[in-house]
Design a protein around this motif. Structure first.
Motif, PDB file in Angstrom:
ATOM      1  N   LEU A   1       0.829  -1.207   0.000  1.00  5.53           N
ATOM      2  CA  LEU A   1       0.000   0.000   0.000  1.00  5.53           C
ATOM      3  C   LEU A   1       0.862   1.256   0.000  1.00  5.53           C
ATOM      4  CD1 LEU A   1      -2.823  -0.984   2.526  1.00  5.53           C
ATOM      5  CD2 LEU A   1      -3.113  -0.519   0.083  1.00  5.53           C
ATOM      6  N   VAL A   2       1.985   1.217   0.732  1.00  2.00           N
ATOM      7  CA  VAL A   2       2.870   2.382   0.805  1.00  2.00           C
ATOM      8  C   VAL A   2       3.435   2.721  -0.566  1.00  2.00           C
ATOM      9  CG1 VAL A   2       5.134   3.141   1.659  1.00  2.00           C
ATOM     10  CG2 VAL A   2       3.475   2.172   3.248  1.00  2.00           C
ATOM     11  N   ALA A   3       3.665   1.705  -1.383  1.00  5.42           N
ATOM     12  CA  ALA A   3       4.236   1.942  -2.719  1.00  5.42           C
ATOM     13  C   ALA A   3       3.306   2.749  -3.611  1.00  5.42           C
ATOM     14  CB  ALA A   3       4.563   0.615  -3.387  1.00  5.42           C
ATOM     15  N   VAL A   4       2.033   2.851  -3.218  1.00  4.40           N
ATOM     16  CA  VAL A   4       1.065   3.589  -4.028  1.00  4.40           C
ATOM     17  C   VAL A   4       1.251   5.102  -3.884  1.00  4.40           C
ATOM     18  CG1 VAL A   4      -1.417   4.004  -4.363  1.00  4.40           C
ATOM     19  CG2 VAL A   4      -0.600   1.702  -3.872  1.00  4.40           C
ATOM     20  N   VAL A   5       1.876   5.548  -2.792  1.00  4.00           N
ATOM     21  CA  VAL A   5       1.903   6.986  -2.499  1.00  4.00           C
ATOM     22  C   VAL A   5       2.938   7.757  -3.320  1.00  4.00           C
ATOM     23  CG1 VAL A   5       1.135   6.502  -0.150  1.00  4.00           C
ATOM     24  CG2 VAL A   5       3.569   6.888  -0.575  1.00  4.00           C
ATOM     25  N   THR A   6       3.856   7.071  -3.988  1.00  6.16           N
ATOM     26  CA  THR A   6       4.879   7.782  -4.745  1.00  6.16           C
ATOM     27  C   THR A   6       5.286   7.003  -5.986  1.00  6.16           C
ATOM     28  OG1 THR A   6       7.151   8.685  -4.676  1.00  6.16           O
ATOM     29  CG2 THR A   6       6.707   6.740  -3.344  1.00  6.16           C
ATOM     30  N   ARG A   7       5.735   7.721  -6.998  1.00  4.99           N
ATOM     31  CA  ARG A   7       6.228   7.097  -8.221  1.00  4.99           C
ATOM     32  C   ARG A   7       7.752   7.099  -8.285  1.00  4.99           C
ATOM     33  NH1 ARG A   7       2.460   6.181 -12.108  1.00  4.99           N
ATOM     34  NH2 ARG A   7       0.379   7.048 -11.771  1.00  4.99           N
ATOM     35  N   ARG A   8       8.392   7.322  -7.143  1.00  9.37           N
ATOM     36  CA  ARG A   8       9.858   7.268  -7.121  1.00  9.37           C
ATOM     37  C   ARG A   8      10.339   5.919  -7.657  1.00  9.37           C
ATOM     38  NH1 ARG A   8      12.431  11.059  -3.598  1.00  9.37           N
ATOM     39  NH2 ARG A   8      14.366   9.980  -4.134  1.00  9.37           N
ATOM     40  N   PRO A   9      11.465   5.881  -8.361  1.00 11.34           N
ATOM     41  CA  PRO A   9      11.912   4.663  -9.040  1.00 11.34           C
ATOM     42  C   PRO A   9      12.058   3.443  -8.143  1.00 11.34           C
ATOM     43  CG  PRO A   9      13.293   6.529  -9.648  1.00 11.34           C
ATOM     44  CD  PRO A   9      12.389   7.006  -8.580  1.00 11.34           C
ATOM     45  N   TRP A  10      12.497   3.661  -6.885  1.00 10.67           N
ATOM     46  CA  TRP A  10      12.786   2.501  -6.049  1.00 10.67           C
ATOM     47  C   TRP A  10      12.683   2.908  -4.594  1.00 10.67           C
ATOM     48  CZ3 TRP A  10      17.744  -0.897  -5.542  1.00 10.67           C
ATOM     49  CH2 TRP A  10      17.395  -2.243  -5.631  1.00 10.67           C
ATOM     50  N   LEU A  11      11.716   2.395  -3.886  1.00  9.51           N
ATOM     51  CA  LEU A  11      11.615   2.601  -2.440  1.00  9.51           C
ATOM     52  C   LEU A  11      12.322   1.439  -1.753  1.00  9.51           C
ATOM     53  CD1 LEU A  11       7.945   3.723  -1.602  1.00  9.51           C
ATOM     54  CD2 LEU A  11      10.036   5.061  -1.337  1.00  9.51           C
TER      55      LEU A  11
END
Length: 463
Positions: A300-310
């Motif tokens: 779900l956290v990955a939905v908040v940003t389009r940064r290349p790699w969290l």
């Protein structure tokens, strides 16, 4: 395995250099001098004369000492500041000259190395000559008396140059003439005079003597973190990239593909909506700190940003099997052992943040239940202060209903995410050291802000 032993007299730069070398190699670091100071502190606190050999030795065998990178606790009491005071400084020579005390602390130091699989940077006054005679690299640092006194006066709580110079002279005499493990350079040690050298020059000189290093390094080496205490220690293919500062192009493309699929599923199945997405920094390093109520919080956290790699910490059991290890590592994950403070994982976070990458750290640690944000671990606040990066609080409402603890399946309920405004780090002005008080205060701010965004997220999700 790489064990670096750094010896030398007071003020030669051992601690600063050892920390920097450990950072460059991605290894843990042990200040053995802090252990002797801890015994001296405990003796003074209990009214024991540090020069009284038997009671001090008995105390050393029973005292609880935890020497962290930035904190020292003695019998549960934070003594990080007190052990550097003049009273302990005057008492520590007698403690260090006690053969029984030295035998006990050497035992603990060797256990520390064994727990770290023979890898680390250890500094003191007899590390290469007595404690670890088979260390991969032995360095003996020295400097002129004036230089050493000036360095110590800048670090001391009561910076009286004349008194410090006299204490150093006295300490040198006591340490070099004691019968048990006197201060001396091991026969095979590299002696470096640090007078007139800055830290980077000394660190480069130390690293140049590591096996397989033809000369001083020109950049921070890309070394994956080693397995810490409690880890399986099994090395798989993914270990080549786990914890790396850089990343392969295939990983970025794979991450983007999986993120798009996961985001699409989250939005359709859980009707995920995001509020405050503009608060996520578009560039640079930051710490994303979400509440943790469900196993689905990470995707779900990955939905908040389009940064290349969290990058994110994951419990070590997630990396137990070969495919899971490969997949989660490719997704930017690295393992953390949650049963004890995992300094290796913490060091990995530092390296990633300093390289400009965002890191996800759940401040509650394991999954919690209920609407109240409880006790927070201080890792995010420490990292934010140490690396001078902001913390972004994230509230996730509805995820606990979507997949509660012990649930084997997921439920199609509404999930709403609220991203709070970044919390700027407090200024860190103590030469890389992070004061515990500052960490406590920042953790309190994070807890308050996290509760605010969590409350809003729950209301919008109908939780």
């Amino acid at each position: 395995m790489t064990l670096v032993a750094i010896d030398g007299p007071a003020g030669s730069g051992k601690s600063t250099v050892a920390r920097a070398v450990a950072d460059r190699l991605g290894l843990d670091y042990l200040d053995t001098g802090a252990m002797y100071r801890s015994v001296a502190f405990a003796a003074l606190r209990r009214g024991i004369d540090p020069a009284d050999a038997e009671p001090t030795a008995k105390l050393a065998r029973g005292v609880e000492i935890d020497v962290d990178r930035d904190h020292v606790t003695v019998d549960g009491v934070d003594a990080s500041i007190e052990i550097r005071g003049s009273e302990v400084t005057r008492a520590v020579s007698a403690v260090a000259a006690n053969p029984q005390v030295r035998a006990e602390l050497v035992r603990r130091q060797r256990k520390w190395a064994a727990d770290h699989h023979g890898q680390g940077v250890v500094e003191g006054r007899d590390i290469g000559s007595v404690v670890f005679p088979d260390a991969d690299v032995k360095i003996y640092l020295t400097a002129s008396g004036q230089t050493r006194a000036e360095r110590r006066s800048k670090e001391a709580l009561d910076p009286d140059y004349e008194n410090i110079a006299a204490d150093i002279t006295r300490r040198d005499h006591v340490d070099s003439t004691r019968s048990s493990s006197p201060l001396l350079a091991a026969d095979d040690a590299v002696v470096l005079d640090t007078t007139g050298m800055d830290i980077s020059q000394v660190v480069d000189a130390v690293l140049a003597h590591l096996p397989g290093r033809p000369g001083p390094p020109t950049s921070t080496p890309d070394i994956a973190p080693v397995a810490g205490p409690g880890r399986s220690g099994v090395k798989r293919g993914a270990d080549r990239v786990r914890g790396r500062v850089d990343y392969h192009r295939w990983q970025v493309w794979m991450y983007r593909f999986v993120r798009v699929v996961a985001a699409g599923f989250c939005r359709s199945f859980w009707r995920v909506t995001v509020e405050g997405g503009e608060n996520v920094p578009a560039s640079g390093a930051f710490i994303l700190s979400p509440v943790h109520r469900s196993n689905i919080d990470t995707p779900l956290v990955a939905v908040v940003t389009r940064r290349p790699w969290l990058r994110f910490m994951g419990k070590d059991s997630m990396f137990k099997y070969r495919f899971a290890d490969w997949f989660f590592t490719a997704m930017g994950g690295f393992p953390v052992h949650r049963g004890m403070p995992d300094r290796v994982a913490l060091r990995t976070c530092e390296r990633l943040l300093r390289s400009g990458q965002p890191v996800v750290v759940f401040p509650e640690g394991t999954r919690q239940s209920g609407p109240v944000v409880g006790h927070l671990f201080e890792g995010p606040a420490y990292l934010a202060t140490k690396c001078q990066v902001p913390i972004v609080p994230v509230g996730i409402g509805g995820s606990e209903r979507a997949m509660p603890k012990q649930a084997r399946g997921i439920r199609p309920v509404k999930v709403h995410i609220v991203v709070g405004s970044p919390i700027p780090p407090p200024a860190n002005t103590q030469s890389g050291r992070v004061p515990r008080k500052v960490v406590h205060e920042l953790t309190g701010v994070l807890q308050s802000r996290l509760q605010e965004v969590f409350d809003r997220a729950q209301v919008r999700a109908g939780a």
